[in-house]
Design a protein around this motif. Structure first.
Motif, PDB file in Angstrom:
ATOM      1  N   SER A  76      15.776  32.240  -8.986  1.00 12.96           N
ATOM      2  CA  SER A  76      16.842  31.580  -9.751  1.00 12.96           C
ATOM      3  C   SER A  76      18.191  31.946  -9.160  1.00 12.96           C
ATOM      4  CB  SER A  76      16.766  31.981 -11.224  1.00 12.96           C
ATOM      5  OG  SER A  76      16.753  33.372 -11.352  1.00 12.96           O
ATOM      6  N   TYR A  77      19.158  31.099  -9.433  1.00  8.74           N
ATOM      7  CA  TYR A  77      20.549  31.358  -9.065  1.00  8.74           C
ATOM      8  C   TYR A  77      21.319  31.405 -10.374  1.00  8.74           C
ATOM      9  CZ  TYR A  77      19.024  29.808  -4.439  1.00  8.74           C
ATOM     10  OH  TYR A  77      18.364  29.660  -3.244  1.00  8.74           O
ATOM     11  N   GLY A  78      21.660  32.591 -10.841  1.00  7.13           N
ATOM     12  CA  GLY A  78      22.268  32.678 -12.160  1.00  7.13           C
ATOM     13  C   GLY A  78      21.305  32.124 -13.187  1.00  7.13           C
ATOM     14  N   LEU A 138      17.132  27.887 -12.580  1.00  4.81           N
ATOM     15  CA  LEU A 138      15.827  28.292 -12.068  1.00  4.81           C
ATOM     16  C   LEU A 138      15.459  27.327 -10.938  1.00  4.81           C
ATOM     17  CD1 LEU A 138      13.793  30.487 -12.707  1.00  4.81           C
ATOM     18  CD2 LEU A 138      12.725  28.967 -14.372  1.00  4.81           C
ATOM     19  N   ALA A 139      15.451  27.829  -9.701  1.00  8.85           N
ATOM     20  CA  ALA A 139      15.200  26.955  -8.555  1.00  8.85           C
ATOM     21  C   ALA A 139      13.711  26.825  -8.245  1.00  8.85           C
ATOM     22  CB  ALA A 139      15.958  27.476  -7.332  1.00  8.85           C
ATOM     23  N   LEU A 140      12.952  27.902  -8.408  1.00  8.30           N
ATOM     24  CA  LEU A 140      11.496  27.859  -8.230  1.00  8.30           C
ATOM     25  C   LEU A 140      10.860  28.538  -9.433  1.00  8.30           C
ATOM     26  CD1 LEU A 140      11.120  28.965  -4.470  1.00  8.30           C
ATOM     27  CD2 LEU A 140      11.085  26.627  -5.381  1.00  8.30           C
ATOM     28  N   PRO A 165      13.044  15.267  -5.421  1.00 11.47           N
ATOM     29  CA  PRO A 165      14.445  14.885  -5.593  1.00 11.47           C
ATOM     30  C   PRO A 165      15.413  16.022  -5.280  1.00 11.47           C
ATOM     31  CG  PRO A 165      13.312  15.043  -7.723  1.00 11.47           C
ATOM     32  CD  PRO A 165      12.283  15.235  -6.666  1.00 11.47           C
ATOM     33  N   SER A 166      16.676  15.658  -5.137  1.00 15.33           N
ATOM     34  CA  SER A 166      17.717  16.639  -4.879  1.00 15.33           C
ATOM     35  C   SER A 166      17.734  17.673  -5.999  1.00 15.33           C
ATOM     36  CB  SER A 166      19.052  15.899  -4.803  1.00 15.33           C
ATOM     37  OG  SER A 166      20.064  16.799  -4.448  1.00 15.33           O
ATOM     38  N   GLY A 167      17.798  18.942  -5.619  1.00 12.85           N
ATOM     39  CA  GLY A 167      17.847  20.015  -6.601  1.00 12.85           C
ATOM     40  C   GLY A 167      16.487  20.474  -7.095  1.00 12.85           C
ATOM     41  N   SER A 168      15.396  19.913  -6.522  1.00  5.66           N
ATOM     42  CA  SER A 168      14.054  20.271  -7.011  1.00  5.66           C
ATOM     43  C   SER A 168      13.561  21.603  -6.449  1.00  5.66           C
ATOM     44  CB  SER A 168      13.063  19.155  -6.694  1.00  5.66           C
ATOM     45  OG  SER A 168      13.022  18.905  -5.306  1.00  5.66           O
ATOM     46  N   GLY A 169      14.284  22.166  -5.478  1.00  5.97           N
ATOM     47  CA  GLY A 169      13.908  23.485  -4.977  1.00  5.97           C
ATOM     48  C   GLY A 169      13.328  23.505  -3.575  1.00  5.97           C
ATOM     49  N   LYS A 170      13.410  22.374  -2.858  1.00 12.43           N
ATOM     50  CA  LYS A 170      12.801  22.280  -1.534  1.00 12.43           C
ATOM     51  C   LYS A 170      13.379  23.308  -0.556  1.00 12.43           C
ATOM     52  CE  LYS A 170      14.120  17.999  -0.976  1.00 12.43           C
ATOM     53  NZ  LYS A 170      14.882  17.815  -2.224  1.00 12.43           N
ATOM     54  N   SER A 171      14.712  23.327  -0.460  1.00 17.36           N
ATOM     55  CA  SER A 171      15.336  24.253   0.497  1.00 17.36           C
ATOM     56  C   SER A 171      15.088  25.695   0.089  1.00 17.36           C
ATOM     57  CB  SER A 171      16.846  24.007   0.588  1.00 17.36           C
ATOM     58  OG  SER A 171      17.094  22.724   1.104  1.00 17.36           O
ATOM     59  N   THR A 172      15.120  25.951  -1.208  1.00 20.47           N
ATOM     60  CA  THR A 172      14.876  27.314  -1.688  1.00 20.47           C
ATOM     61  C   THR A 172      13.465  27.762  -1.305  1.00 20.47           C
ATOM     62  OG1 THR A 172      16.361  26.874  -3.541  1.00 20.47           O
ATOM     63  CG2 THR A 172      14.917  28.791  -3.733  1.00 20.47           C
ATOM     64  N   LEU A 173      12.495  26.872  -1.469  1.00 21.30           N
ATOM     65  CA  LEU A 173      11.112  27.193  -1.096  1.00 21.30           C
ATOM     66  C   LEU A 173      11.009  27.462   0.400  1.00 21.30           C
ATOM     67  CD1 LEU A 173       8.075  27.432  -1.634  1.00 21.30           C
ATOM     68  CD2 LEU A 173       7.934  24.927  -1.553  1.00 21.30           C
ATOM     69  N   THR A 228      11.882  16.922   3.475  1.00 27.36           N
ATOM     70  CA  THR A 228      12.468  15.600   3.691  1.00 27.36           C
ATOM     71  C   THR A 228      12.560  14.781   2.410  1.00 27.36           C
ATOM     72  OG1 THR A 228      12.294  13.560   4.952  1.00 27.36           O
ATOM     73  CG2 THR A 228      10.226  14.589   4.314  1.00 27.36           C
ATOM     74  N   HIS A 229      13.588  13.937   2.340  1.00 31.91           N
ATOM     75  CA  HIS A 229      13.719  12.947   1.280  1.00 31.91           C
ATOM     76  C   HIS A 229      12.964  11.673   1.628  1.00 31.91           C
ATOM     77  CE1 HIS A 229      17.487  14.946  -0.150  1.00 31.91           C
ATOM     78  NE2 HIS A 229      17.057  14.459  -1.284  1.00 31.91           N
ATOM     79  N   ASP A 230      12.648  11.553   2.911  1.00 28.55           N
ATOM     80  CA  ASP A 230      12.286  10.264   3.479  1.00 28.55           C
ATOM     81  C   ASP A 230      10.765  10.096   3.514  1.00 28.55           C
ATOM     82  OD1 ASP A 230      11.864   8.069   5.091  1.00 28.55           O
ATOM     83  OD2 ASP A 230      13.448   8.591   6.507  1.00 28.55           O
TER      84      ASP A 230
HETATM   85  N1  LIG Z   1      23.249  29.303  -3.348  1.00 26.79           N
HETATM   86  C1  LIG Z   1      23.051  28.750  -4.551  1.00 26.79           C
HETATM   87  N2  LIG Z   1      23.789  29.095  -5.621  1.00 26.79           N
HETATM   88  C2  LIG Z   1      23.576  28.574  -6.831  1.00 26.79           C
HETATM   89  N3  LIG Z   1      22.661  27.638  -7.099  1.00 26.79           N
HETATM   90  C3  LIG Z   1      21.884  27.220  -6.081  1.00 26.79           C
HETATM   91  C4  LIG Z   1      22.054  27.742  -4.761  1.00 26.79           C
HETATM   92  N4  LIG Z   1      21.136  27.147  -3.950  1.00 26.79           N
HETATM   93  C5  LIG Z   1      20.453  26.293  -4.737  1.00 26.79           C
HETATM   94  N5  LIG Z   1      20.894  26.331  -6.011  1.00 26.79           N
HETATM   95  C6  LIG Z   1      20.335  25.555  -7.146  1.00 26.79           C
HETATM   96  O1  LIG Z   1      18.926  25.702  -7.141  1.00 26.79           O
HETATM   97  C7  LIG Z   1      18.279  24.451  -7.374  1.00 26.79           C
HETATM   98  C8  LIG Z   1      17.402  24.090  -6.205  1.00 26.79           C
HETATM   99  O2  LIG Z   1      18.220  23.895  -5.058  1.00 26.79           O
HETATM  100  P1  LIG Z   1      17.657  23.523  -3.614  1.00 26.79           P
HETATM  101  O3  LIG Z   1      18.797  23.608  -2.673  1.00 26.79           O
HETATM  102  O4  LIG Z   1      16.469  24.350  -3.316  1.00 26.79           O
HETATM  103  O5  LIG Z   1      17.211  22.012  -3.853  1.00 26.79           O
HETATM  104  P2  LIG Z   1      16.766  20.906  -2.788  1.00 26.79           P
HETATM  105  O6  LIG Z   1      15.495  20.319  -3.320  1.00 26.79           O
HETATM  106  O7  LIG Z   1      16.738  21.464  -1.428  1.00 26.79           O
HETATM  107  O8  LIG Z   1      17.918  19.819  -2.937  1.00 26.79           O
HETATM  108  P3  LIG Z   1      18.545  18.823  -1.807  1.00 26.79           P
HETATM  109  O9  LIG Z   1      17.527  17.745  -1.624  1.00 26.79           O
HETATM  110  O10 LIG Z   1      19.775  18.313  -2.454  1.00 26.79           O
HETATM  111  O11 LIG Z   1      18.804  19.617  -0.584  1.00 26.79           O
HETATM  112  C9  LIG Z   1      19.391  23.454  -7.667  1.00 26.79           C
HETATM  113  O12 LIG Z   1      19.548  23.386  -9.057  1.00 26.79           O
HETATM  114  C10 LIG Z   1      20.601  24.085  -7.005  1.00 26.79           C
HETATM  115  O13 LIG Z   1      21.776  23.695  -7.673  1.00 26.79           O
END
Ligand SMILES: Nc1ncnc2c1ncn2[C@@H]1O[C@H](COP(=O)(O)OP(=O)(O)OP(=O)(O)O)[C@@H](O)[C@H]1O
Ligand SMILES: [Mg+2]
Length: 221
Positions: free
Chosen positions: A10-12, A15-17, A35-43, A195-197
């Protein structure tokens, strides 16, 4: 070979994952969509050892890596992982060839061997003409090919790619994607591809979709 077990991050308050588990086999190409914000980059960043999960485990070859000390984790990443980001993230002061050679130099290969391997990878990705140019002089597609060459040149076990064609037009994106996946398949390198695509995801062996920090479906074509 590489496994996530119940990852929570989580970030604050966000909850990202929320407890993600998945496994990547040797040489497998896995697409992560959602979708955007679903946690892909975090994973992806957790799997690549760039950030650490709050709970859960990341396991490489049966060994936990998320609890390693920073220096050991850095070395493990350099030896096993390659990364390609959306905008290439090359070092602007270095030529394309020097950028590709850089991770090999970090792995203590000598300069001459590193530059020769770098030239070889630039050639395989169809950008040998760019070897002496700096990133500022290259197109988006050229930059991404150089970034792919850099990621593959250390012969990693896994390449992590976060929207590697997100900044390119359709044709340029397809060319970079087929160069990346072709080279990865030829060297039996696993790829974790965010990827989104949907068209990009279609190149993968398997696709998982995230929704609100959890795995939605597991589809094996
Ligand atoms: N460094 C950070 N600080 C605070 N919140 C973050 C941070 N990184 C990600 N988040 C939050 O965690 C959640 C998941 O973010 P993440 O970047 O993993 O999504 P994503 O699926 O990669 O989105 P996108 O397709 O837009 O890249 C989102 O709600 C995002 O706002
Ligand atoms: Mg992202």
């Amino acid at each position: 070979m590489l496994e996530a077990r119940g990852l929570v991050k989580s970030y604050g308050k966000a909850l990202a994952l929320t407890g993600v588990s998945l496994e990547i086999a040797e040489g497998e190409i896995l697409a992560i969509t959602g979708p955007s914000g679903s946690g892909k980059s975090t994973l992806l960043h957790c799997l690549a050892g760039i950030i650490r999960p709050e709970s859960g485990e990341v396991v490489l070859d049966g060994k936990r890596i998320d609890t390693l000390a920073e220096a050991e984790l850095t070395r493990l990443r350099r030896e096993n992982f390659g990364v390609v980001f959306q905008f290439g993230e090359l070092v602007p002061e270095l030529t394309a060839a020097e950028n590709v050679a850089l991770p090999m130099l970090f792995n203590r290969r000598d300069r001459q061997a590193s530059m020769s391997v770098a030239a070889d990878w630039l050639d395989r990705l169809g950008v040998s003409d760019c070897a002496g140019q700096r990133p500022g002089e290259l197109s988006g597609g050229q930059l991404q090919r150089v970034a792919v060459a850099r990621a593959l040149a250390t012969e990693p076990r896994v390449i992590f790619a976060d929207e590697p064609t997100g900044a390119l037009d359709t044709l340029g994106g397809e060319q970079v994607m087929s160069a990346l996946l072709g080279a990865a398949r030829a060297s039996n390198t696993a790829v974790v591809l965010v990827t989104h695509d949907n068209r990009v995801a279609a190149y993968a062996d398997r696709e998982i979709t995230l929704r609100d920090g959890a795995v939605l479906t597991g589809v094996t074509p």
